[in-house]
Design a protein around this motif. Structure first.
Motif, PDB file in Angstrom:
ATOM      1  N   ALA A   1       0.635  -1.034   0.617  1.00 31.19           N
ATOM      2  CA  ALA A   1       0.183  -0.116   0.340  1.00 31.19           C
ATOM      3  C   ALA A   1       0.996   1.463  -0.056  1.00 31.19           C
ATOM      4  O   ALA A   1       1.254   1.516   0.833  1.00 31.19           O
ATOM      5  N   THR A   2       0.569   2.058  -0.934  1.00 30.74           N
ATOM      6  CA  THR A   2       1.562   3.015  -1.343  1.00 30.74           C
ATOM      7  C   THR A   2       0.303   4.400  -0.562  1.00 30.74           C
ATOM      8  O   THR A   2      -0.846   3.957   0.557  1.00 30.74           O
ATOM      9  N   THR A   3       0.225   5.474  -0.516  1.00 34.13           N
ATOM     10  CA  THR A   3      -0.376   7.017   0.556  1.00 34.13           C
ATOM     11  C   THR A   3      -0.316   8.057   0.436  1.00 34.13           C
ATOM     12  O   THR A   3       0.268   8.940  -1.109  1.00 34.13           O
ATOM     13  N   GLU A   4      -1.723   8.060  -0.850  1.00 36.17           N
ATOM     14  CA  GLU A   4      -1.431   9.583  -1.861  1.00 36.17           C
ATOM     15  C   GLU A   4      -3.617  10.133  -0.978  1.00 36.17           C
ATOM     16  O   GLU A   4      -3.927   9.709   0.160  1.00 36.17           O
ATOM     17  N   SER A   5      -2.881  11.626  -0.979  1.00 38.11           N
ATOM     18  CA  SER A   5      -4.237  13.119  -0.869  1.00 38.11           C
ATOM     19  C   SER A   5      -5.066  12.576  -1.498  1.00 38.11           C
ATOM     20  O   SER A   5      -5.184  12.063  -2.805  1.00 38.11           O
ATOM     21  N   PRO A   6      -6.217  12.973  -1.785  1.00 39.67           N
ATOM     22  CA  PRO A   6      -7.424  13.245  -1.836  1.00 39.67           C
ATOM     23  C   PRO A   6      -7.307  13.893  -2.804  1.00 39.67           C
ATOM     24  O   PRO A   6      -8.184  14.076  -4.403  1.00 39.67           O
ATOM     25  N   ARG A  32     -16.662  11.752   0.197  1.00 43.01           N
ATOM     26  CA  ARG A  32     -16.829  10.235   0.158  1.00 43.01           C
ATOM     27  C   ARG A  32     -16.604  10.107  -1.603  1.00 43.01           C
ATOM     28  O   ARG A  32     -16.594   9.022  -1.957  1.00 43.01           O
ATOM     29  N   THR A  33     -16.438  10.386  -2.307  1.00 38.61           N
ATOM     30  CA  THR A  33     -16.488  10.582  -3.474  1.00 38.61           C
ATOM     31  C   THR A  33     -14.992  10.032  -3.726  1.00 38.61           C
ATOM     32  O   THR A  33     -14.560   9.190  -4.667  1.00 38.61           O
ATOM     33  N   ARG A  34     -14.401  10.915  -2.637  1.00 36.07           N
ATOM     34  CA  ARG A  34     -13.083  10.483  -3.480  1.00 36.07           C
ATOM     35  C   ARG A  34     -12.538   9.148  -2.618  1.00 36.07           C
ATOM     36  O   ARG A  34     -11.521   8.358  -3.253  1.00 36.07           O
TER      37      ARG A  34
END
Length: 471
Positions: free
Chosen positions: A163-168, A235-237
């Motif tokens: 798992a990587t980590t990204e912002s909305p 919620r969409t993201r």
């Protein structure tokens, strides 16, 4: 004269012979298990494009803030190491590293790097000033080959999921490309997923917060300057991130504060936040409210929450201004969990559809607060020793201070939380060795049976992380 680089087969195992013998057996049973890496910060671009890593400095020095923070503490300029400096000669940067490698004696970085040097690149002598060019040339030449491309290394070290980590406001273009490759009949099948890290649009004190909301509006079509539109955009993201494989969210708040405001109070607070120039108290209250909002969304969409409080991030203002975030200047702070989490737990703490994994840099909270909380609330689990405590002694302290109250099964195994790709297998190897040593000691003290230790070794190395992160 350069000294030999030898990795002792019993490194990190207990000293007492009978305990070591059992730990050795337990470790042998888990050392080759697949790696579950459910939380980290490697670059998805690597796996989307599968380009070569370039040179030794690009792979092992520049991405690793564990390394350059130590060098910086001894007066080495970050620019000279290639941090935010594309003009530096990578060989010269590597020489600075090699000349100062003795600084890492006794640190986790030394263990991880020596494992990478010996196991990944076959180096037989220690890194030092005299071997600097040998290391740089050998590693750089190997990185140019197909067997050292990102996907090949992913497969070589038996990563089952990363798992990587990204912002909305990240478009996730690289994850889109990875999934397209996975879908091809003859395509690469490595499982690389994202995680939802909303800090840039949740923290009013995050640089560019207001502009980030504008970007979120553009991405979602929701009006993120209204409270209803802002929540709808999340919620969409979150749904989009789930479509890219996400099973978790991640929240790097300075404290564990949560709040449970009424709808009208929350909307009024949001109005003050987006107006600009909100107070520090309002910023903290907004972050606190958003943790509770995110918990509610997790009940709806099933994403596991990870909360990483208690880090004074980017403590060195001059380094932050010059080089940006995540440059080794995060400093642990005292953290309250009992009072801070109560508003969220009052609202959602008994909901079995919610799963929250708590991390801390305040080790004093393990036995006093975290283990008792996780040992009671159905929604809480304890994340492993993190950041400065992702170390042999830190891992031992974690087990000693949490096991008697929370047990093993209110913890989630190990995750590596790294930007340095090849440190992933190195870190998991350390964790497996330490846990096997801890279990062997319990057996020899007749606190658990040997067959229970064998089951636990499998669980701590593999099963718990896979279950906790819904993988």
């Amino acid at each position: 004269m350069p000294r030999n680089l030898d990795l002792h087969p019993d490194r990190l195992l207990p000293v007492e012979p009978s305990v070591r013998a059992l730990a050795r057996e337990l470790y042998a049973s888990v050392k080759d298990l697949p790696i579950i890496s459910p939380h980290g910060h490697t670059d998805p671009r690597w796996f989307a494009g599968n380009e070569t890593f370039g040179n030794a400095t690009d792979l092992l020095l520049v991405p690793d803030h564990y390394v350059f923070r130590m060098l910086y503490s001894q007066g080495v300029a970050m620019e000279d190491l290639g941090v935010r400096n594309k003009t530096v000669d990578p060989r010269a940067a590597w020489r600075l590293f090699a000349q100062a490698y003795w600084l890492f004696r006794g640190t986790p970085s030394r263990m991880w790097l020596d494992w990478v040097f010996a196991e990944a690149f076959g180096m037989g002598v220690q890194l030092c000033a005299e071997t600097s060019d040998l290391y740089f040339d050998t590693i750089t030449e190997m990185l140019a080959t197909d067997s050292f491309r990102p996907r090949a290394l992913f497969d070589r070290y038996n990563l089952e999921v990363l798992a990587t980590t990204e912002s909305p406001i990240d478009t996730l273009e690289h994850h889109v490309a990875i999934r397209a490759e996975n879908g091809k009949a003859a395509g690469w099948k490595g499982r690389v997923i994202t995680a939802y890290r909303p800090d840039p649009v949740v923290d009013p004190e995050f640089e560019g917060f207001r502009a980030n909301l504008d970007t979120l509006t553009e991405l979602t079509g929701e009006d993120c300057l209204t409270w209803a539109g802002y929540l709808a955009a999340h919620r969409t993201r979150r749904a989009f991130f789930k479509s890219m494989g996400a099973t978790s969210t991640d929240h790097g708040h300075p404290t564990a504060a949560t709040a449970n405001l009424s709808a009208a109070e929350a909307e009024a607070l949001f109005g003050r936040v987006i107006a600009g120039g909100c107070s520090a108290a309002d910023a903290e209250l907004f972050r606190a409210q958003m943790l509770t909002e995110m918990a509610g969304m997790s009940i709806d969409d099933g994403l596991v929450m990870q909360i990483h409080p208690g880090s004074f991030r980017n403590h060195n203002a001059a380094v932050f201004e010059r080089f940006g975030r995540d440059k080794g200047a995060d400093i642990p702070t005292r953290t309250d969990f009992v009072h801070a989490l109560k508003p969220l737990l009052d609202k959602f703490g008994n909901d079995r559809n919610l799963s929250i994994i708590l991390f801390t840099l305040d080790e004093s909270a393990y036995a006093r607060e975290l283990a008792p909380l996780a040992g009671h609330y159905p929604c809480l689990k304890l994340g492993p020793a993190w950041w400065f405590h992702d170390s042999p002694e830190g891992m031992k302290r974690f087990r000693h201070m949490t096991t008697e109250t929370a047990g093993f099964y209110n913890t989630v195994g190990f995750n590596d939380d790294t930007r340095a790709f090849l440190s992933i297998p190195a870190r998991h190897d350390v964790a497996r060795r330490i846990d096997c040593g801890f279990l062997a000691q319990l057996v020899m003290e007749h606190r658990i049976e040997d067959w229970e230790a064998a089951e636990l070794a499998q669980d701590l190395s593999y099963n718990l992380a896979k279950k906790a992160y819904k993988l």
